[in-house]
Design an enzyme around this catalytic site. Structure first.
Site, PDB file in Angstrom:
ATOM      1  N   GLN A  70      17.617   6.682  -6.194  1.00 21.79           N
ATOM      2  CA  GLN A  70      19.133   6.947  -6.103  1.00 21.79           C
ATOM      3  C   GLN A  70      19.895   6.810  -4.916  1.00 21.79           C
ATOM      4  O   GLN A  70      21.003   6.279  -4.735  1.00 21.79           O
ATOM      5  CB  GLN A  70      19.318   7.884  -6.965  1.00 21.79           C
ATOM      6  CG  GLN A  70      18.853   8.156  -8.402  1.00 21.79           C
ATOM      7  CD  GLN A  70      19.140   9.401  -8.997  1.00 21.79           C
ATOM      8  OE1 GLN A  70      20.001  10.251  -8.799  1.00 21.79           O
ATOM      9  NE2 GLN A  70      17.863  10.037  -9.750  1.00 21.79           N
ATOM     10  N   VAL A  73      11.387  16.488 -23.147  1.00 22.84           N
ATOM     11  CA  VAL A  73      11.283  17.877 -23.488  1.00 22.84           C
ATOM     12  C   VAL A  73      12.520  18.383 -24.166  1.00 22.84           C
ATOM     13  O   VAL A  73      13.781  17.887 -24.048  1.00 22.84           O
ATOM     14  CB  VAL A  73      11.114  18.755 -22.275  1.00 22.84           C
ATOM     15  CG1 VAL A  73      11.415  20.221 -22.537  1.00 22.84           C
ATOM     16  CG2 VAL A  73       9.743  18.627 -21.776  1.00 22.84           C
ATOM     17  N   CYS A 105      24.432  14.522  -4.296  1.00 21.93           N
ATOM     18  CA  CYS A 105      25.134  13.715  -3.163  1.00 21.93           C
ATOM     19  C   CYS A 105      26.794  13.681  -3.091  1.00 21.93           C
ATOM     20  O   CYS A 105      27.335  12.895  -3.492  1.00 21.93           O
ATOM     21  CB  CYS A 105      24.463  12.298  -3.292  1.00 21.93           C
ATOM     22  SG  CYS A 105      25.054  11.701  -1.403  1.00 21.93           S
ATOM     23  N   ASP A 145      17.892  18.906  -8.548  1.00 20.18           N
ATOM     24  CA  ASP A 145      19.408  19.031  -8.952  1.00 20.18           C
ATOM     25  C   ASP A 145      19.654  20.018 -10.065  1.00 20.18           C
ATOM     26  O   ASP A 145      20.637  20.478 -10.185  1.00 20.18           O
ATOM     27  CB  ASP A 145      19.860  17.642  -9.444  1.00 20.18           C
ATOM     28  CG  ASP A 145      19.754  16.742  -8.346  1.00 20.18           C
ATOM     29  OD1 ASP A 145      19.891  16.973  -7.252  1.00 20.18           O
ATOM     30  OD2 ASP A 145      19.989  15.540  -8.597  1.00 20.18           O
ATOM     31  N   LYS A 205      22.714  19.258  -3.294  1.00 18.14           N
ATOM     32  CA  LYS A 205      21.975  18.529  -4.417  1.00 18.14           C
ATOM     33  C   LYS A 205      21.772  17.152  -4.106  1.00 18.14           C
ATOM     34  O   LYS A 205      22.434  16.253  -4.046  1.00 18.14           O
ATOM     35  CB  LYS A 205      22.642  18.510  -5.985  1.00 18.14           C
ATOM     36  CG  LYS A 205      22.855  19.823  -6.125  1.00 18.14           C
ATOM     37  CD  LYS A 205      23.171  20.004  -7.949  1.00 18.14           C
ATOM     38  CE  LYS A 205      23.282  21.150  -8.435  1.00 18.14           C
ATOM     39  NZ  LYS A 205      22.332  22.010  -8.597  1.00 18.14           N
ATOM     40  N   THR A 206      20.455  17.086  -3.254  1.00 14.49           N
ATOM     41  CA  THR A 206      20.080  15.755  -2.702  1.00 14.49           C
ATOM     42  C   THR A 206      18.796  15.721  -2.643  1.00 14.49           C
ATOM     43  O   THR A 206      17.816  16.427  -2.794  1.00 14.49           O
ATOM     44  CB  THR A 206      20.715  15.844  -1.261  1.00 14.49           C
ATOM     45  OG1 THR A 206      19.980  16.733  -0.444  1.00 14.49           O
ATOM     46  CG2 THR A 206      22.106  15.736  -0.633  1.00 14.49           C
ATOM     47  N   ALA A 244      17.220  14.816  -0.186  1.00 13.72           N
ATOM     48  CA  ALA A 244      16.493  15.146   1.014  1.00 13.72           C
ATOM     49  C   ALA A 244      16.185  16.775   0.910  1.00 13.72           C
ATOM     50  O   ALA A 244      15.193  17.415   1.468  1.00 13.72           O
ATOM     51  CB  ALA A 244      17.782  15.129   2.116  1.00 13.72           C
ATOM     52  N   CYS A 301      23.162  14.638   4.064  1.00 16.29           N
ATOM     53  CA  CYS A 301      24.049  13.542   3.556  1.00 16.29           C
ATOM     54  C   CYS A 301      24.251  12.543   4.382  1.00 16.29           C
ATOM     55  O   CYS A 301      25.152  12.758   5.222  1.00 16.29           O
ATOM     56  CB  CYS A 301      25.292  14.276   2.738  1.00 16.29           C
ATOM     57  SG  CYS A 301      26.114  13.159   1.952  1.00 16.29           S
TER      58      CYS A 301
HETATM   59  P1  FAD Z   1      15.922  13.127 -10.550  1.00 14.01           P
HETATM   60  O1  FAD Z   1      15.375  12.200  -9.588  1.00 14.01           O
HETATM   61  O2  FAD Z   1      17.112  12.617 -11.152  1.00 14.01           O
HETATM   62  O3  FAD Z   1      15.155  12.958 -11.827  1.00 14.01           O
HETATM   63  C1  FAD Z   1      15.333  13.834 -13.004  1.00 14.01           C
HETATM   64  C2  FAD Z   1      13.975  13.159 -13.954  1.00 14.01           C
HETATM   65  O4  FAD Z   1      14.217  14.024 -15.200  1.00 14.01           O
HETATM   66  C3  FAD Z   1      14.383  11.771 -14.584  1.00 14.01           C
HETATM   67  O5  FAD Z   1      13.315  11.018 -14.467  1.00 14.01           O
HETATM   68  C4  FAD Z   1      14.734  12.171 -16.129  1.00 14.01           C
HETATM   69  O6  FAD Z   1      14.316  10.862 -16.823  1.00 14.01           O
HETATM   70  C5  FAD Z   1      13.810  13.355 -16.354  1.00 14.01           C
HETATM   71  N1  FAD Z   1      14.377  14.156 -17.516  1.00 14.01           N
HETATM   72  C6  FAD Z   1      15.696  14.404 -17.692  1.00 14.01           C
HETATM   73  N2  FAD Z   1      15.616  15.102 -18.831  1.00 14.01           N
HETATM   74  C7  FAD Z   1      14.387  15.201 -19.432  1.00 14.01           C
HETATM   75  C8  FAD Z   1      13.871  15.761 -20.385  1.00 14.01           C
HETATM   76  N3  FAD Z   1      14.791  16.491 -21.344  1.00 14.01           N
HETATM   77  N4  FAD Z   1      12.580  15.759 -20.437  1.00 14.01           N
HETATM   78  C9  FAD Z   1      11.788  15.284 -19.572  1.00 14.01           C
HETATM   79  N5  FAD Z   1      12.271  14.607 -18.601  1.00 14.01           N
HETATM   80  C10 FAD Z   1      13.742  14.474 -18.452  1.00 14.01           C
HETATM   81  N6  FAD Z   1      20.063  12.142  -1.840  1.00 14.01           N
HETATM   82  C11 FAD Z   1      19.872  12.243  -0.637  1.00 14.01           C
HETATM   83  O7  FAD Z   1      19.256  12.809  -0.236  1.00 14.01           O
HETATM   84  N7  FAD Z   1      20.645  11.121   0.146  1.00 14.01           N
HETATM   85  C12 FAD Z   1      21.303  10.218  -0.405  1.00 14.01           C
HETATM   86  O8  FAD Z   1      22.045   9.509   0.438  1.00 14.01           O
HETATM   87  C13 FAD Z   1      21.745  10.228  -1.775  1.00 14.01           C
HETATM   88  N8  FAD Z   1      22.613   9.459  -2.048  1.00 14.01           N
HETATM   89  C14 FAD Z   1      22.856   9.299  -3.553  1.00 14.01           C
HETATM   90  C15 FAD Z   1      23.578   8.395  -3.990  1.00 14.01           C
HETATM   91  C16 FAD Z   1      23.825   8.347  -5.462  1.00 14.01           C
HETATM   92  C17 FAD Z   1      24.733   7.206  -5.969  1.00 14.01           C
HETATM   93  C18 FAD Z   1      23.067   9.127  -6.414  1.00 14.01           C
HETATM   94  C19 FAD Z   1      23.226   9.162  -7.929  1.00 14.01           C
HETATM   95  C20 FAD Z   1      22.499  10.317  -5.829  1.00 14.01           C
HETATM   96  C21 FAD Z   1      21.953  10.194  -4.493  1.00 14.01           C
HETATM   97  N9  FAD Z   1      21.284  11.227  -3.940  1.00 14.01           N
HETATM   98  C22 FAD Z   1      20.938  11.336  -2.313  1.00 14.01           C
HETATM   99  C23 FAD Z   1      20.776  12.383  -4.551  1.00 14.01           C
HETATM  100  C24 FAD Z   1      19.419  12.409  -5.018  1.00 14.01           C
HETATM  101  O9  FAD Z   1      19.055  11.011  -5.764  1.00 14.01           O
HETATM  102  C25 FAD Z   1      19.257  13.383  -5.986  1.00 14.01           C
HETATM  103  O10 FAD Z   1      19.549  14.773  -5.432  1.00 14.01           O
HETATM  104  C26 FAD Z   1      17.650  13.709  -6.385  1.00 14.01           C
HETATM  105  O11 FAD Z   1      16.959  12.352  -7.001  1.00 14.01           O
HETATM  106  C27 FAD Z   1      17.310  14.795  -7.423  1.00 14.01           C
HETATM  107  O12 FAD Z   1      15.993  14.746  -7.795  1.00 14.01           O
HETATM  108  P2  FAD Z   1      15.605  15.506  -8.955  1.00 14.01           P
HETATM  109  O13 FAD Z   1      14.095  15.299  -9.208  1.00 14.01           O
HETATM  110  O14 FAD Z   1      16.036  16.750  -8.815  1.00 14.01           O
HETATM  111  O15 FAD Z   1      16.154  14.644 -10.287  1.00 14.01           O
END
Ligand code: FAD
Length: 564
Positions: free
Chosen positions: A197, A232, A315, A449, A457-458, A460, A492
């Site tokens: 993302q 889930v 982000c 997140d 929430k990143t 990183a 960020c």
């Molecule tokens: P995610 O990577 O979002 O993964 C969540 C997963 O859970 C998904 O695969 C989803 O399908 C799954 N899921 C959801 N509900 C269920 C369920 N009920 N059962 C089973 N699975 C489920 N971060 C940085 O560090 N630097 C940046 O420059 C940056 N820029 C960004 C720009 C944008 C436009 C966006 C949208 C995000 C950015 N981020 C950045 C933030 C970063 O992408 C997220 O903080 C990170 O991906 C969070 O990881 P996560 O594993 O918590 O969630």
């Protein structure tokens, strides 16, 4: 589209795309019912877009959304009212299971016989014990399960179950396998694709192309880890179980919740109907980020709005990054002087850590952007190109016309987490901010997140959290002390122009935590080296190191050091 014909009049399927509507119309469908809430998955097409396609084929539409396991009497009644005699009806959700459950419940409510409904359930191989329970309370549950559904099979059980195979889930599975190969791990995630993302800002800025930010999920699941491609639908932490969308349960010894957050597009009136057209875009969706660059490239004069909702969001810099890259493009093309740029921020500061504000403010000044604090987007009228805001200094709604608008949607915890015993009162996963262990359930951990930790929430942040959770969890399974901690690190990279970045890196309480000495990379200034890091190095680090369990510059710290 995988269609199952339940009767001659009624069929179900998984998620549709607009092209499927022509096929359904040809097969004689008169009425379409969608039972899936918008925004359940990143790649999901919103109902408004499908409804428009359906209506162009003369199909009437109804949106009766509910999350798995939450079919209630009101939804059953509404669904039943759509089942008009003599009409061909098609209903869909993520897999078709929810639509079928609503159908049998509606039939039971209208007095259908149990045996007839069980015959239908057998035909489509879907467990109907839950939807039929209110109407046939005297029937033993196992009688309502078709013999060949997986729900009747022995319950799967794993040492570790990880919910969500996003940045946190995949990295944690790899990291734990590196520490102890023998542990059995299941990753549960319904998504077919996985996204980088942080690349979407660059897509919106015309620097990356969208497909470079996507990989198939199957290609990323670490070897020896079982991927269960289901959502889930519920947590039962007292029984050490999660319930899946298809009715199955999975048992665990330890659980990691890494389900990310929910982008609440429907929280802004009119937004879903107009996203991707009428000049309305968002880098927060894979399919829309290219539209941002299209709009920016085509705009030569007029008014451009960029919005930021209340915190927390993932982000926090992304809304203003979209503005800076757009302005830089317009400046270089010589048209910025003819474009009226506004940044409308629900919050009261440009960036939460003040050390980075002077560098950012200098770019706001350079681009002559008008910054409005305490302006929260509440509605969009796409056709008339008007956005409405609630402003702290006005009792009346504030309306602004636009030629293009980049929207960052409001964000909240996923419903399945918010409605569980694992949530705090805000709906977020309730963990200790240092150990990332759940505050009430010792064998539950959090990542990313979805947590209520007060960090940025990143991705990183996730990179630093994963080794902490992996080490602490493996230690606890071995009966050793949990003694590593997370310091709140988040980063960020603020893309202030094409070629330069202000690299904000900080931990709990806004404490600066730079990865490099200032002579090498001074994060409080816009630098070319930070741009090279973001454009050329970090994507490779993500795909080839972080998701593979290599913990570059991410070694966990002793718990006692981060608690002080
Ligand atoms: P995610 O990577 O979002 O993964 C969540 C997963 O859970 C998904 O695969 C989803 O399908 C799954 N899921 C959801 N509900 C269920 C369920 N009920 N059962 C089973 N699975 C489920 N971060 C940085 O560090 N630097 C940046 O420059 C940056 N820029 C960004 C720009 C944008 C436009 C966006 C949208 C995000 C950015 N981020 C950045 C933030 C970063 O992408 C997220 O903080 C990170 O991906 C969070 O990881 P996560 O594993 O918590 O969630």
């Amino acid at each position: 589209m995988k269609i199952k014909h339940v009767t001659e009049q009624f069929s179900i399927s998984d998620q549709l795309v607009p092209e499927d509507l022509a096929t359904l119309a040809e097969s004689g469908v008169d009425i379409l019912i969608c039972n899936r809430p918008d925004g359940e998955a990143a790649e999901q097409i919103d109902f408004a877009e499908l409804a428009e396609a359906a209506e162009s084929h003369g199909i009437r539409t109804f949106h009766i959304p509910f999350t798995s396991g939450h079919l209630d009497a009101e939804i059953t009644r509404e669904f039943g009212e759509c089942l008009e005699d003599g009409k061909r009806i098609h209903a869909f959700c993520r897999t078709g299971n929810r639509s079928f459950s609503a159908y049998v419940a509606a039939q039971a409510r209208q007095g259908a016989a149990l045996n007839d409904l069980l015959e239908l359930a057998k035909k489509v191989d879907i467990d109907v014990s839950e939807p039929l329970k209110p109407y046939f309370p005297e029937i033993p549950m196992d009688k309502t399960k078709p013999a060949n559904t997986s729900s009747g099979a022995a319950k799967a059980s794993f040492d570790i179950v990880i919910v969500g195979a996003g940045s946190g889930g995949i990295a944690a599975a790899s990291s734990i396998k590196k520490r102890n190969k023998r542990l059995s791990i299941a990753l549960i995630d319904p998504a077919s694709d996985h996204y980088y993302q942080p690349g979407w800002t660059m897509v919106g800025g015309g620097v990356f192309d969208a497909p470079s930010t996507r990989r198939s999920m199957g290609s990323l699941i670490p070897s020896g880890v079982k991927w269960i491609q289901q959502a889930v639908a519920g947590f039962d932490p007292k029984a050490n179980e999660v319930q899946l969308d298809n009715g199955d349960s999975v048992h665990y010894q330890n659980l990691i919740v890494a389900a990310g957050l929910k982008l609440n597009w429907s929280g802004i009136d009119g937004l879903e109907q107009t996203l991707g057209k009428n000049g309305v875009t968002s880098n927060y969706r894979y399919d829309l980020a290219p539209y941002t660059f299209k709009l920016v490239s085509e705009l030569k004069q007029g008014k451009a709005l960029f919005t930021q909702p209340p915190m927390p969001i993932k982000c926090a810099g992304a809304p203003q990054k979209a503005m800076y890259l757009s302005c830089d493009h317009w400046l270089k093309k010589g048209v910025l002087k003819d474009i009226d740029v506004h940044f409308l921020n629900a919050g009261g500061v440009l960036f939460g850590v003040s050390d980075y504000v002077p560098a950012l403010q200098s770019y706001v000044d350079r681009y002559n952007a008008n910054v409005h604090f305490s302006h929260n987007l509440t509605a969009i009228d796409g056709e008339n190109r008007v956005a409405t805001f609630k402003a702290a200094d006005s009792d009346e709604p504030v309306s602004m016309e636009f030629d293009m608008i980049h929207v960052c949607p409001p964000q909240c915890a996923p419903d399945v987490v918010a409605s569980s015993e694992l949530a705090d009162e805000g709906g977020w996963l309730d963990v200790d901010q240092f150990t990332l262990r759940h505050k009430k359930f010792d064998n539950v951990w959090g990542l990313g997140d979805v947590m209520n930790t007060p960090n940025a929430k990143t991705m990183a942040a996730v990179r630093k959290q994963v080794p902490v959770v992996a080490s602490n969890l493996v230690a606890s399974l071995d009966g050793r002390e949990v003694n590593l901690g997370y310091d709140g690190y988040g980063s960020c990279p603020l893309t202030v122009e094409n070629g330069k970045i202000v690299l904000a890196e900080f931990g709990y309480g806004g404490k600066l935590l730079p990865s490099f000495p200032a002579w090498m990379l001074n994060g409080t200034k816009a630098t070319r080296s930070a741009w090279i890091l973001k454009k050329q190095i970090l994507p490779a680090v993500y795909w080839h190191a972080m998701l593979k369990g290599h913990e570059w510059l991410a070694g966990p710290k002793p718990l006692k050091d981060v608690q002080n």
